[in-house]
Design a protein around this motif. Structure first.
Motif, mmCIF file in Angstrom:
data_model
loop_
_atom_site.group_PDB
_atom_site.id
_atom_site.type_symbol
_atom_site.label_atom_id
_atom_site.label_comp_id
_atom_site.label_asym_id
_atom_site.label_seq_id
_atom_site.Cartn_x
_atom_site.Cartn_y
_atom_site.Cartn_z
ATOM 1 N N GLU A 204 -5.844 -8.042 -3.190
ATOM 2 C CA GLU A 204 -5.760 -6.847 -2.367
ATOM 3 C C GLU A 204 -4.463 -6.919 -1.570
ATOM 4 O O GLU A 204 -4.032 -8.012 -1.182
ATOM 5 N N LEU A 232 -2.490 -5.115 -8.025
ATOM 6 C CA LEU A 232 -2.961 -4.841 -6.675
ATOM 7 C C LEU A 232 -4.283 -4.082 -6.742
ATOM 8 O O LEU A 232 -4.358 -3.013 -7.351
ATOM 9 N N ASP A 233 -5.299 -4.645 -6.121
ATOM 10 C CA ASP A 233 -6.602 -4.002 -6.019
ATOM 11 C C ASP A 233 -6.610 -3.172 -4.742
ATOM 12 O O ASP A 233 -6.713 -3.705 -3.639
ATOM 13 N N GLU A 234 -6.513 -1.847 -4.898
ATOM 14 C CA GLU A 234 -6.461 -0.936 -3.753
ATOM 15 C C GLU A 234 -7.773 -0.169 -3.580
ATOM 16 O O GLU A 234 -7.784 0.943 -3.062
ATOM 17 N N GLN A 247 0.436 0.021 -1.068
ATOM 18 C CA GLN A 247 1.693 -0.262 -1.757
ATOM 19 C C GLN A 247 2.822 0.601 -1.235
ATOM 20 O O GLN A 247 3.972 0.166 -1.178
ATOM 21 N N PRO A 254 3.659 -2.712 -7.704
ATOM 22 C CA PRO A 254 3.039 -3.700 -8.588
ATOM 23 C C PRO A 254 3.184 -3.278 -10.045
ATOM 24 O O PRO A 254 3.602 -2.156 -10.352
ATOM 25 N N SER A 257 -2.043 -1.162 -10.496
ATOM 26 C CA SER A 257 -2.850 -1.026 -9.285
ATOM 27 C C SER A 257 -4.134 -0.301 -9.635
ATOM 28 O O SER A 257 -4.177 0.506 -10.565
#
Length: 456
Positions: A204, A232-234, A247, A254, A257
């Motif tokens: 994250e 990226l874990d959003e 981000q 990234p 995402s």
């Protein structure tokens, strides 16, 4: 203060049936009985804005907001209207619907660093799609996940790296390794330990505090230098840290995402976004590499969920949603911290996290984190008409909601202080809640009959 809430008769009648029919009694572990006090609403009947009503008719100001999936508020008018209009035209067809293109365009306008997007129904599918694609791009097997971030997927690549890894082969478990947030040395050590074997790092962007020393950018540079990708874990930070995701706030692009939760204001929709050069491997036009079975779900493009998502994204683009989340969260933090200070509980109860996504820590007499004291706090806030497994605000949390919440917390922490002095067991009704990721259950029965009595 209104009369204390203590009648859960209908909820308590439903609980045994739910546990007979549904493993865990709910379809999301975080919503299970083991996460809440015995004296709590077992089932929610409806929600409107920042309030919910349980099946017994009790009303609460709510701060879980569907595990952070409801950013605007329950049954939010413009979103409901968009979804309803689309439902009247049908929700699932044999060929794509034109709204799929509109939703993709709107998403890519909202998340400017992304070049292509594929929609699905939940966050697990999105993150697992990113993992599969990263493995295909790099030809490597190992995935490194941030050990400080609690959840990435229901799939084996992640669950195998938790306490609840029963049923997952060791060969799969061994393909996931850990690093620490804001700890570049732990990232470097992984690449030294597994040279040429790591496909991607997933993390994250933040759990609350901003990354230190340009951590996200440094991680990306280390990954790319070693031939690995960044995911990226959003799920949480998207549509909460910033309308364009964390981000955009942190100016980091990234390779992939993943978004979900607030993307549809509670409707089931999630997204895997990324660079075109990688995402096209799941398409029909590229011929130079093996095809990747990226994401393909029957319900992945339900049109009413996409209509809800488009409406949601446009509201975030056009209205001060993010500003409101920060403002109300900061007011909550300030008010609760005043109560904590006045009661002398600063070493035992802390509000933590980013203002737009707050939570809290509960500690016992030894200043150790305590599930029993967390459960007592939840029991007492529920009694006072506030349902707050976290302190996550929405666009519809009003100044009055905040004031009433601070009042409820004041009364609840008064009981908390007494429990520190006299023993939590003298104030908590029934067993404490438990962590989700545990290898064994402590009791075969989630609720004991003698603990189902109401109180006043």
């Amino acid at each position: 203060m209104a009369a204390p809430i203590g009648n859960f008769e209908k909820s308590n009648r439903l609980r045994p049936l739910a546990h007979r029919l549904i493993p865990g009694g709910a379809h999301t572990y975080a919503k299970g009985d083991d996460q809440y006090p015995v004296l709590s609403p077992g089932f929610i009947a409806r929600g409107l804005g920042s309030h919910v009503w349980d099946v017994d008719g009790n009303e609460y100001i709510e701060y879980g907001m569907g595990n952070r999936s409801v950013g605007l508020g329950h049954a939010y008018g413009p979103v409901l209207e968009a979804a309803t209009r689309q439902l009247q035209l049908g929700c699932n067809f044999t060929r794509p619907a034109s709204i799929e293109v509109e939703c993709a365009e709107t998403f890519l306008e909202t998340i400017p660093g992304a070049e292509m997007v594929k929609f699905c129904k939940d966050g697990s599918d999105a993150t697992s799609g990113a993992v599969r694609l990263a493995r295909a791009v790099t030809g490597r097997d190992i995935i490194a996940r941030c050990a400080d971030h609690p959840f990435f997927s229901t799939d084996d690549w992640f669950i195998g790296d938790t306490e609840m890894n029963a049923g997952i082969p060791a060969a799969v478990r061994n393909l996931t390794v850990d690093f620490r947030y804001d700890d570049l040395e732990s990232v470097r050590l992984l690449f030294n330990r597994y040279p040429g074997k790591i496909a991607a790092l997933i993390l994250e962007p933040s759990r609350g505090d901003d990354p230190k020393n340009n951590f996200l950018h440094a991680v990306r540079d280390i990954c790319h230098k070693n031939g690995a990708l960044v995911i990226l874990d959003e799920m949480i930070t998207g549509f909460r840290w910033h309308a364009g995701g964390a981000q955009q706030l942190y100016d980091i692009q990234p390779d992939f995402s993943c978004f979900g939760k607030a993307l549809g204001n509670g409707f089931s929709i999630s997204a895997l976004a990324g660079k075109r050069e990688y995402m096209k491997l799941g398409g029909l036009e590229q011929t130079g590499s093996p095809r990747v079975f990226l994401l393909s779900t029957t319900h992945g493009a339900e049109t009413h969920a996409m209509a809800a998502s488009i409406a949601t994204m446009r509201i975030y683009q056009d209205e001060p949603v993010i500003d409101h989340l920060y403002r109300q969260g900061e007011a909550l933090r300030a008010g609760i911290e005043q109560v904590v200070s006045r009661l002398g509980l600063a070493e035992f109860f802390q509000v933590t996290g980013r203002s737009c996504c707050l939570t809290y820590a509960t500690r016992d007499q030894n200043k150790s984190q305590s599930q029993a004291f967390r459960t007592l706090f939840l029991q007492e806030t529920i009694k006072r008409g506030v349902l707050m497994p976290s302190l996550v605000v929405s666009y519809t949390h009003s100044d009055e909601d905040v004031a009433r919440t601070i009042e409820a917390v004041d009364g609840s922490l008064g009981v908390y202080k007494q429990a520190l002095e006299n023993g939590v067991e003298n104030y908590l009704v029934g067993r404490p809640s438990d962590v989700v990721f545990r290898r064994f259950n402590k009791s075969p029965a989630p609720v004991r009959e003698r603990e189902l009595a109401t109180y006043d």
